[in-house]
Design an enzyme around this catalytic site. Structure first.
Site, mmCIF file in Angstrom:
data_model
loop_
_atom_site.group_PDB
_atom_site.id
_atom_site.type_symbol
_atom_site.label_atom_id
_atom_site.label_comp_id
_atom_site.label_asym_id
_atom_site.label_seq_id
_atom_site.Cartn_x
_atom_site.Cartn_y
_atom_site.Cartn_z
ATOM 1 C CG HIS A 191 -2.007 0.966 1.240
ATOM 2 N ND1 HIS A 191 -3.216 0.732 1.850
ATOM 3 C CD2 HIS A 191 -2.101 2.212 0.720
ATOM 4 C CE1 HIS A 191 -3.999 1.788 1.702
ATOM 5 N NE2 HIS A 191 -3.339 2.699 1.033
ATOM 6 N NE ARG A 214 -0.099 11.445 -3.045
ATOM 7 C CZ ARG A 214 -1.097 10.879 -2.396
ATOM 8 N NH1 ARG A 214 -1.953 10.094 -3.032
ATOM 9 N NH2 ARG A 214 -1.280 11.090 -1.123
ATOM 10 C CG ASN A 274 -5.196 7.451 -4.683
ATOM 11 O OD1 ASN A 274 -4.105 6.914 -4.845
ATOM 12 N ND2 ASN A 274 -5.481 8.152 -3.605
ATOM 13 C CG ASP A 321 -6.358 3.315 -0.369
ATOM 14 O OD1 ASP A 321 -7.003 3.064 0.647
ATOM 15 O OD2 ASP A 321 -5.390 4.095 -0.396
ATOM 16 C CG HIS A 351 -10.373 3.560 1.968
ATOM 17 N ND1 HIS A 351 -9.288 4.380 2.183
ATOM 18 C CD2 HIS A 351 -11.431 4.177 2.537
ATOM 19 C CE1 HIS A 351 -9.688 5.448 2.866
ATOM 20 N NE2 HIS A 351 -10.980 5.352 3.083
ATOM 21 C CG HIS A 391 -6.062 2.002 5.679
ATOM 22 N ND1 HIS A 391 -7.413 1.806 5.642
ATOM 23 C CD2 HIS A 391 -5.758 2.701 4.556
ATOM 24 C CE1 HIS A 391 -7.906 2.377 4.561
ATOM 25 N NE2 HIS A 391 -6.927 2.912 3.872
ATOM 26 C CG ASN A 419 -9.795 8.563 5.384
ATOM 27 O OD1 ASN A 419 -10.332 7.963 6.321
ATOM 28 N ND2 ASN A 419 -10.394 8.760 4.227
ATOM 29 C CG ASP A 464 -2.385 4.790 3.572
ATOM 30 O OD1 ASP A 464 -2.309 5.155 2.371
ATOM 31 O OD2 ASP A 464 -3.355 5.091 4.299
ATOM 32 C CG HIS A 482 -0.831 14.993 0.937
ATOM 33 N ND1 HIS A 482 -1.671 14.910 -0.159
ATOM 34 C CD2 HIS A 482 -1.234 14.025 1.792
ATOM 35 C CE1 HIS A 482 -2.552 13.944 0.034
ATOM 36 N NE2 HIS A 482 -2.314 13.383 1.198
#
Ligand SMILES: [Zn+2]
Length: 432
Positions: A60, A64, A94, A154, A181, A234, A280, A307, A311
């Site tokens: 996981h 990006r 994602n 996810d 998720h 998670h 999250n 995870d 950012h």
């Protein structure tokens, strides 16, 4: 031909050995001091009693790319992975565009190959655009060069029960797995942190444990009903642990992961209003942390997965409610696991290798990783010194992002070297 002789390394924390690596394989493994002279031409690495583990496998990771190369790229993310001791990572879907076609997953897979720091296994989206409306091209992604076996929306939950059932049924054809998720969307609208007395006091909308647990219970029942494979991403609450324990006791094909941050950090950090702790599912209570540690110890939770969620600062250096969810994790995972699970006496190093390498490789159907340390096996390895401690510095990273929730904390251990198919990706703690 490349060859290395790693002297005085302790496989799984056991007795010291000298290990010869030739090309991409472990050529020999003998007790320290008994090395044959045939390897005298090899480059010698003195491990000085460090622990030798199979290269770690992350089920996981958010890399990006494509779409948010300001936060992370396949190259920077896999460098961070190598620094953390990983030789394989699963890249979540994602991205922008979403990895919901053979074309996108092949692009991510190829970028991983070209960078060369870590094997990248793209995760395919379950639904087109992660929108939850229409099943993505699961078969085409499975048949592509990326050979996708793990599918996940996810970041979002596959909340529609019919969609989840169809996805579970579909992946049976190629022994794929749906990684869920678990977040009931209506129960978590605009949720900001764990629901409890503290969320009320801080005036932040709560994310209740039941929103995770209700989806996990439903999905375990669905997986059993259609005879398919479910992986729970998670896991963060004590109640989720009990549901997974029950599903396993029924013999259902359910596996689960916990993140390093859910093994260590608790929801009271939200009282700082520092969005570095916004994630999250959210950080939970001390009782939840105790439950997930116990579950990882007894095997109810199968693996640790990072995870890793980079950012850029503009998405994190703002007020809590406006900030993005997620935290970095690749470069600190092994240290957090040592601190929470090994130094507390719950896991030994062989069990760490099982939970961070062998099991995730099995769940993701990744061949060549998660293998035992033995002659003839692929030389995917990590050398780790558990005796040192460090104050975590957020600026010391290969990641393009700095959202490190452990900054300023003292954590044990350091990755000295990582080998991917016999080639060092990290030496002396530095990317090669
Ligand atoms: Zn998630």
């Amino acid at each position: 031909m490349s060859s290395y002789l790693v002297r005085n390394a302790r496989p799984y924390g056991g007795d010291p050995v000298d290990l010869a690596i030739e090309n991409d394989r472990i050529a020999s493994l003998v007790s320290t001091g008994a090395t044959a002279a045939t390897y005298s031409t090899a480059e010698v690495i003195d491990a000085d009693g460090a622990i030798l583990l199979p290269g770690l496998v992350d089920l996981h990771t958010h890399l990006r790319e494509p779409g948010r190369e300001d936060a992370e790229t396949v190259e920077s993310g896999t460098q961070a992975a190598a620094l953390g001791g990983f030789t394989a990572v699963h890249a979540m879907a994602n991205t922008d565009p979403v990895a919901d076609t053979a074309g996108v997953v092949e692009q991510v897979w190829r970028l991983g190959r070209e960078a060369g720091y870590c094997d990248v296994y793209p995760v395919g989206a379950v639904t087109v655009g992660l929108a939850g409306q229409q099943l993505a091209e699961l078969g085409a992604m499975a048949d592509s060069a990326a050979r996708v076996r793990v599918f996940s929306d996810d970041g979002k939950c596959v909340s529609d029960a019919v969609m989840m059932r169809r996805a579970l049924e579909y992946v049976k054809a190629f022994d794929g797995v749906i990684a869920q998720h678990a977040q009931e969307p209506r129960l978590t609208e605009e949720a900001q942190m764990n629901e409890g007395e503290l969320s009320g006091r801080l005036g932040l909308r709560g994310w209740p444990a039941v929103a995770e647990e209700a989806i996990i219970a439903r999905d375990c029942l669905l997986a059993a009903h259609v005879g398919s494979r479910l992986h729970v991403c998670h896991v963060s609450t004590a109640g989720s642990v009990e549901i997974i324990r029950w599903a396993k006791s029924e013999g259902w094909n359910v596996t689960a992961e916990v993140t390093p941050h859910h093994l260590l950090l608790t929801d009271d950090l939200a009282a700082t209003y520092d969005p570095i702790y916004k994630v999250n599912p959210p950080l939970r209570t001390a009782a939840d942390v105790e439950a997930v540690r116990g579950a990882l110890g007894d095997g109810t939770i199968d693996i640790v997965a990072t995870d890793h969620a980079p950012h850029p600062h503009e998405d994190k250096d703002c007020e809590w409610a406006a900030a993005a969810f997620g935290m970095l994790g690749l470069e600190t995972a092994l240290s957090v696991v040592q601190h929470t699970m090994v130094d507390t006496g719950v896991l030994d190093w062989a069990a760490v290798a099982e939970r961070l390498s062998a099991r995730p490789a099995q769940i993701g159907h990744v061949s060549g990783h998660g293998r035992p340390i033995a002659e003839g096996e692929p030389a995917n390895l990590v050398l780790y010194d558990p005796t040192v401690t460090r104050i975590v510095d957020a600026a010391e990273t290969a990641s393009l992002s700095r959202n490190n929730p452990y900054r300023g904390m003292e954590l044990p251990g350091r990755v000295l070297a990582t080998f991917l198919r016999g080639k060092p990706t990290v030496l002396d703690g530095k990317v090669q």
